[in-house]
Design an enzyme around this catalytic site. Structure first.
Site, short mmCIF file in Angstrom:
data_model
loop_
_atom_site.label_atom_id
_atom_site.label_comp_id
_atom_site.label_asym_id
_atom_site.label_seq_id
_atom_site.Cartn_x
_atom_site.Cartn_y
_atom_site.Cartn_z
N ALA A 33 -35.07 -24.42 27.76
CA ALA A 33 -33.80 -23.80 28.12
C ALA A 33 -33.46 -24.15 29.55
O ALA A 33 -34.31 -24.58 30.32
CB ALA A 33 -33.89 -22.29 27.97
N ASN A 34 -32.20 -23.96 29.91
CA ASN A 34 -31.78 -24.01 31.32
C ASN A 34 -31.87 -22.60 31.91
O ASN A 34 -31.77 -21.62 31.18
CB ASN A 34 -30.32 -24.45 31.42
CG ASN A 34 -30.12 -25.92 31.17
OD1 ASN A 34 -30.85 -26.54 30.40
ND2 ASN A 34 -29.11 -26.48 31.81
#
Ligand code: CTP
Ligand code: CA
Length: 229
Positions: A33-34
């Site tokens: 994920a970011n």
């Protein structure tokens, strides 16, 4: 007595907002994920709601809860997010504030990957995710009249954001410098530059709610100059 009603400049308008990160699974317990708290996207959805818009809020697993009074569509992955945005069309405007993961893992496993006794690390394979902003910006039919993207950069902010505006066929890009020294990532304030076809306009650093309120007013200004359908 005369009661001043709150301004409902966006009454009758539908706006889609994406927010938060996406989670791309590696196996049932792991993902890539970011970093994204979802705070700015959530504030924007609330500000649009406050101006009377119907808001479709398409959100990944964010840290902050979604605002009340909007249609919340929860997703995990970029592919799910793109599909949810498509389902929410048509809309007058789209604000793509999500920190979408750029890749998903093509060899994700249905069962938890166990640490190899020999100390071998698993090798992951990646494929690019759909670019939701570029997709909606280039839509031939059903393209919202106003498409707004974000660009969180650490270097050459204006140049990168201007290039993204053109590449993704966005009307506006809200650019910000997220270098660690700014303290903006994960914080309560934001300092943004609004990139339009007319150039770059830097706004003073302010609370994310204030950035959202100002952006919502600008969206209302822009839609005022467009027919309601
Ligand atoms: N975006 C999107 N779908 C993606 C990637 C990005 O909709 N798969 C949107 C984001 O929500 C944001 C804008 O595109 O509004 C810019 O995202 P950003 O990550 O800065 O751009 P990228 O094209 O992915 O470039 P970079 O290599 O800098 O990550
Ligand atoms: Ca990206």
């Amino acid at each position: 007595a005369v009661v001043a009603l709150p301004s409902q400049r966006l009454a009758g308008r539908h706006v889609i907002v994406t927010s938060g990160p996406t989670h791309e699974p590696i196996d049932p317990v792991r993902y890539i994920a970011n970093r994204s708290s979802g705070a700015q996207g959530t504030a924007i959805a609330a500000a649009l709601r406050d101006l009377g818009a119907k808001v479709s809020f398409v959100t990944g697993p964010a840290e902050v809860p979604p605002p009340a009074g909007v249609d919340v569509i929860r997703v995990q992955t970029a592919v799910e997010m793109r599909h949810a945005v498509e389902t929410a069309l048509p809309a007058d405007a789209a604000v793509m504030a999500a920190a979408v993961a750029d890749w998903h893992v093509t060899n994700a496993q249905d069962h938890k990957i166990k640490k190899d006794a020999g100390g071998m690390a698993p090798s992951l394979q990646f494929a690019e995710n759909p670019d939701i902003l570029a997709w909606i910006g280039h839509l031939a039919q059903k393209r919202p009249a106003l498409v707004v993207g974000f660009a969180a950069e650490t270097d050459d902010v204006i140049a990168h954001a201007t290039a993204k505006r053109l590449r993704k066929a966005a009307d506006w890009i809200v650019a910000n410098d997220v270098s660690p020294a700014t303290g903006i990532m994960g914080g309560t304030e934001n300092a943004v530059t609004l990139i339009t076809e007319d150039g770059a306009e830097s706004w003073p650093r302010m609370r994310k709610e204030q950035v959202a309120a100002q952006l919502a007013e600008r969206i209302a200004d822009a839609l005022d100059h467009l027919p309601e359908d």
